[in-house]
Enzyme design. Structure first.
Site, PDB file in Angstrom:
ATOM      1  N   LEU A 287       1.079  -1.188   0.002  1.00 57.00           N
ATOM      2  CA  LEU A 287      -0.273  -0.295   0.372  1.00 57.00           C
ATOM      3  C   LEU A 287       1.023   1.594  -0.106  1.00 57.00           C
ATOM      4  CD1 LEU A 287      -2.709  -0.971   2.588  1.00 57.00           C
ATOM      5  CD2 LEU A 287      -2.994  -0.908  -0.156  1.00 57.00           C
ATOM      6  N   ASP A 288       0.677   2.323  -0.701  1.00 57.90           N
ATOM      7  CA  ASP A 288       0.682   3.292  -0.748  1.00 57.90           C
ATOM      8  C   ASP A 288       1.270   4.181   0.813  1.00 57.90           C
ATOM      9  OD1 ASP A 288       1.540   3.103  -3.252  1.00 57.90           O
ATOM     10  OD2 ASP A 288      -0.533   5.170  -3.579  1.00 57.90           O
ATOM     11  N   LYS A 289       2.674   4.678   1.061  1.00 54.92           N
ATOM     12  CA  LYS A 289       3.218   5.568   2.345  1.00 54.92           C
ATOM     13  C   LYS A 289       1.799   5.977   2.530  1.00 54.92           C
ATOM     14  CE  LYS A 289       5.923   7.835   4.343  1.00 54.92           C
ATOM     15  NZ  LYS A 289       6.851   9.440   4.642  1.00 54.92           N
TER      16      LYS A 289
ATOM     17  N   HIS B 176       0.286   2.582  -8.199  1.00 54.34           N
ATOM     18  CA  HIS B 176      -0.878   3.203  -8.285  1.00 54.34           C
ATOM     19  C   HIS B 176      -2.247   2.792  -8.676  1.00 54.34           C
ATOM     20  CE1 HIS B 176       1.841   5.846  -5.675  1.00 54.34           C
ATOM     21  NE2 HIS B 176       2.643   5.696  -7.092  1.00 54.34           N
TER      22      HIS B 176
END
Length: 237
Positions: free
Chosen positions: A101-103, A187
């Site tokens: 998962l993105d930051k 993304h």
């Protein structure tokens, strides 16, 4: 399996500490003291007792993490705090996050050391569903929903696979939706929203396959998966 490997897999100490404990007679197998670290046993059938505690062999571990924003999905990072830092006291060797998962993205993250299950969950051929809750700026039109449901151009060689869309709210300049995808492109959710004229301002993963984020699990916390959750994941994927 060797007795010392059994005890090391149970994380009862280092190999040298385990060997010393065995030689001191602190371990019994099927009611008989064993003083040889290389004693062979059947980890599924034999009864192993260590300092009065009956041990049930386990070498695979599964945790649900409610990932907060601000940590990166990695086992190690020289600059940023990682999700594994939130599980510093979790039992299990060689744990890793399944997928990423993105930051700035929150929500469900599976942590395990079961490489076979991780491979199946992440395999593009399996088309494992992942559902996200997204808050976005812009306007989500009926045409935009239809495009997402058919697949959109996000700049890759191929369009995205069809998604499931549930619009939750819509105001003059923002909206919220649930988006279910079966891929794991870079993304991807953010790029899909951009493809229909919006911009994600908040993103949270709600589920992955049969595993759904526990609503009672606070951000930054984790818990072991239940036997049913593990069985469902393995049966479905």
């Amino acid at each position: 399996m060797r007795l010392d490997k059994f005890l090391c897999d149970m994380q009862l100490g280092t190999r040298s500490q385990i060997k010393e404990a065995v030689k001191k007679g602190l371990v019994s197998v099927n009611g008989m003291p064993v003083r040889s670290p290389d004693h062979k046993l059947d980890e599924k059938r034999d009864t192993v007792v260590y300092m009065g505690q009956v041990l049930t062999y386990q070498n695979l571990y599964y945790y649900m993490l409610h990932k907060p924003a601000g940590v990166v999905t990695a086992t190690k990072d020289n600059r940023e705090p990682t999700v594994m830092g939130l599980l510093s006291d979790a039992v299990g060797k060689d744990l890793f996050p399944v997928g990423r998962l993105d930051k700035d993205t929150e929500g469900l993250l599976l942590i395990t050391n079961d490489g076979d299950l991780a491979h199946r969950l992440l395999s593009p051929r399996k088309h494992v569903e992942k559902t996200y809750y997204a808050e976005c700026s812009g306007m989500l039109t009926a045409d935009g929903i239809a495009s997402l449901e058919c697949g959109v151009d996000i700049g890759d060689e191929t369009r995205t696979l069809p998604a499931k869309v549930r619009r939750i709210s819509q105001s003059a300049d923002s909206y919220a939706l649930e988006l279910t995808i079966t891929e794991g492109r870079f993304h991807q959710v953010k790029r899909m929203v951009q493809a229909v004229g919006g911009s994600v301002t908040y993103l949270k993963r709600l589920s992955m396959g049969t595993l759904t984020l526990d609503p009672g699990l606070p951000k930054g916390s984790y818990r072991p998966l239940s036997e049913k959750e593990i069985a469902d994941l393995k049966a479905s994927h």
